[in-house]
Motif scaffolding. Structure first.
Motif, short mmCIF file in Angstrom:
data_model
loop_
_atom_site.label_atom_id
_atom_site.label_comp_id
_atom_site.label_asym_id
_atom_site.label_seq_id
_atom_site.Cartn_x
_atom_site.Cartn_y
_atom_site.Cartn_z
N CYS A 94 0.90 -1.30 -0.07
CA CYS A 94 -0.03 -0.05 0.05
C CYS A 94 0.96 1.42 0.10
O CYS A 94 0.36 2.18 -0.66
CB CYS A 94 -0.81 -0.13 1.29
SG CYS A 94 -0.20 0.28 2.82
N GLY A 95 2.03 1.10 0.58
CA GLY A 95 3.06 2.33 0.49
C GLY A 95 2.67 3.23 1.68
O GLY A 95 3.48 4.44 1.89
N THR A 96 1.43 3.13 2.27
CA THR A 96 1.14 4.08 3.46
C THR A 96 0.82 3.61 4.76
O THR A 96 0.56 4.57 5.74
CB THR A 96 -0.35 5.10 3.06
OG1 THR A 96 -1.16 4.02 2.79
CG2 THR A 96 -0.05 5.76 1.68
N CYS A 97 0.99 2.50 5.13
CA CYS A 97 0.52 2.10 6.19
C CYS A 97 1.71 1.99 7.27
O CYS A 97 2.89 2.16 6.90
CB CYS A 97 0.32 0.29 6.27
SG CYS A 97 1.47 -0.87 5.79
N CYS A 100 4.82 0.00 6.07
CA CYS A 100 5.30 0.57 4.80
C CYS A 100 6.21 1.79 4.90
O CYS A 100 7.21 2.08 4.43
CB CYS A 100 4.23 0.92 3.93
SG CYS A 100 3.65 -0.67 2.77
N CYS A 108 3.60 -5.19 5.10
CA CYS A 108 2.58 -4.20 4.77
C CYS A 108 1.22 -4.91 5.33
O CYS A 108 0.60 -5.94 5.13
CB CYS A 108 2.64 -3.99 3.18
SG CYS A 108 1.14 -2.96 2.75
N GLN A 109 0.44 -3.96 6.00
CA GLN A 109 -0.87 -4.15 6.29
C GLN A 109 -2.09 -4.22 5.48
O GLN A 109 -2.86 -4.81 5.92
CB GLN A 109 -1.27 -3.29 7.60
CG GLN A 109 -0.15 -3.65 8.76
CD GLN A 109 -0.03 -2.31 9.58
OE1 GLN A 109 -0.23 -1.24 9.50
NE2 GLN A 109 -0.03 -2.73 10.93
N ARG A 110 -1.60 -3.76 4.23
CA ARG A 110 -3.01 -3.66 3.37
C ARG A 110 -2.25 -4.05 1.83
O ARG A 110 -2.45 -3.18 1.00
CB ARG A 110 -3.54 -2.19 3.33
CG ARG A 110 -4.42 -1.68 4.49
CD ARG A 110 -5.04 -0.52 4.28
NE ARG A 110 -4.10 0.54 4.42
CZ ARG A 110 -3.58 1.28 5.47
NH1 ARG A 110 -4.19 0.74 6.40
NH2 ARG A 110 -2.72 2.10 5.13
#
Ligand SMILES: [Zn+2]
Ligand SMILES: [Zn+2]
Length: 346
Positions: A94-97, A100, A108-110
């Motif tokens: 996702c790049g934002t969790c 990440c 990564c959580q998403r």
């Protein structure tokens, strides 16, 4: 009709494989269509295929270790060209969790899994940030090892090796043989243990300073003799076995580090004397999957020739023989099983 369709090895439910034809993906603006050259079989693929991984949903197209050639580009992708050889990270993070954003995109959580877009197919399609360009001279077979070698590189990082230290690599399958080579690239001397004589021979040709068959020789005595009673500075357990972890911890030298690299199934527990860790100042760690940084470093190892991956291939099979390949990996015959999807000429 076949012009706009492609072959995939479709997995409708566990233990069921079927060669199907599906439409070729139309890359979105930020995506890249890749024609698969080679796709390797990872023990994880076999576990997933066998229905033993609760996170894997069916139907599914498996395969996450590949190399290929750019076949089409979305309109926003300017830095790649058609025909360019590439590797790919098959999980879109996702790049934002929090993971990440703290250098652990491997957790990564998403993440977005490419459920129907696995590498056991003529084509894959991914966002451009998941595509790694290769040099034109790189062996496409060797490059298909980028993902597992990235996991190995991450695992060796955890051991914080210092040149001249001695590391024990437990298990000489394809993963163990990559650990051996990365440890040596980091300046360590390596003991490889495995019960299969052919694997130990391979370890020797790939540079192991010492090899030992623990079913023939006493591992503890072997380590004592080599290290003059000091123990190994680091150890990596590449086989999913709690007993092996329990056996290796007492072999560590003061300040020793140990990485539980392989997941252990079915679930199990460790029985160890905590005072060993306390007085020995040991560091026990794990590592799982890899980030894109790890992948870039793994690719350098392959492209610079510091890690020989191509010679780990024991079987090369066409796409429709994927099921046979899964059986080979299950029975631990040979080393890496590689599927030649479209080959070098893709
Ligand atoms: Zn893998
Ligand atoms: Zn994330």
């Amino acid at each position: 009709m076949t012009e706009n369709t492609m072959r995939v090895m479709w997995c409708e439910q566990p233990n069921q494989l079927e060669l199907r034809r599906v439409p070729i993906y139309e890359p979105q603006d930020d995506e890249v269509l890749v024609k698969v050259a080679f796709a390797a079989i990872c023990p994880w693929d076999v576990r997933a295929y066998s229905g033993l991984s609760s996170s894997v949903k069916f139907p599914r197209v498996l395969g996450h270790e590949l190399s290929g050639y750019v076949a089409a580009l979305g309109k926003n992708v300017k830095h790649l060209e058609i025909g360019q050889p590439v590797c790919a990270d098959m999980i879109v993070k996702c790049g934002t969790c929090r993971a990440c954003r703290s250098g652990r995109s491997n957790r990564c959580q998403r993440p977005t899994f490419q459920q129907f877009r696995g590498a056991y197919a003529d084509y894959i399609c991914l966002p451009h940030r998941n595509i790694f360009p290769l040099r034109k001279t790189t062996s496409m077979k060797a490059a298909a090892f980028m993902e597992p070698l990235a996991c190995v590189t991450r695992g060796q990082d955890m051991l914080r090796l210092y040149p001249g230290e001695i590391e024990l690599v437990a298990g000489a399958g394809p993963i163990g043989l990559m650990h051996l080579q990365v440890a040596r690239a980091f300046g360590a001397q390596v003991i490889v243990s495995d019960p299969i004589p052919e694997r130990l021979q391979k370890a020797q040709t790939l540079g192991a300073e010492w090899v030992v068959n623990p079913e023939v020789e006493n591992l503890e005595q072997f380590v004592k003799d080599i290290t003059h009673g000091w123990g190994v500075d680091a150890a990596v357990i590449t086989v999913g076995s709690s007993r092996l972890v329990e056996q290796a911890i007492p072999l560590l030298a003061p300040g020793g580090r140990l990485n539980i690299f392989a997941g252990i199934y079915p679930k199990d527990e460790l029985h160890i004397d905590p005072n060993l860790i306390h007085y020995g100042e040991f560091i026990l760690t794990g590592s799982a999957d890899s980030t894109q940084d790890d992948m870039a470093r793994a690719l350098s190892f392959i492209e610079n020739g510091q890690v020989d991956t191509a010679s780990l291939i024991s079987h090369l099979l066409p796409l429709e023989k994927l099921g046979e390949g899964f059986q080979l990996v299950k029975s631990r015959q040979g080393l890496k099983v590689m599927i030649e999807v479209n080959g070098e000429s893709a």
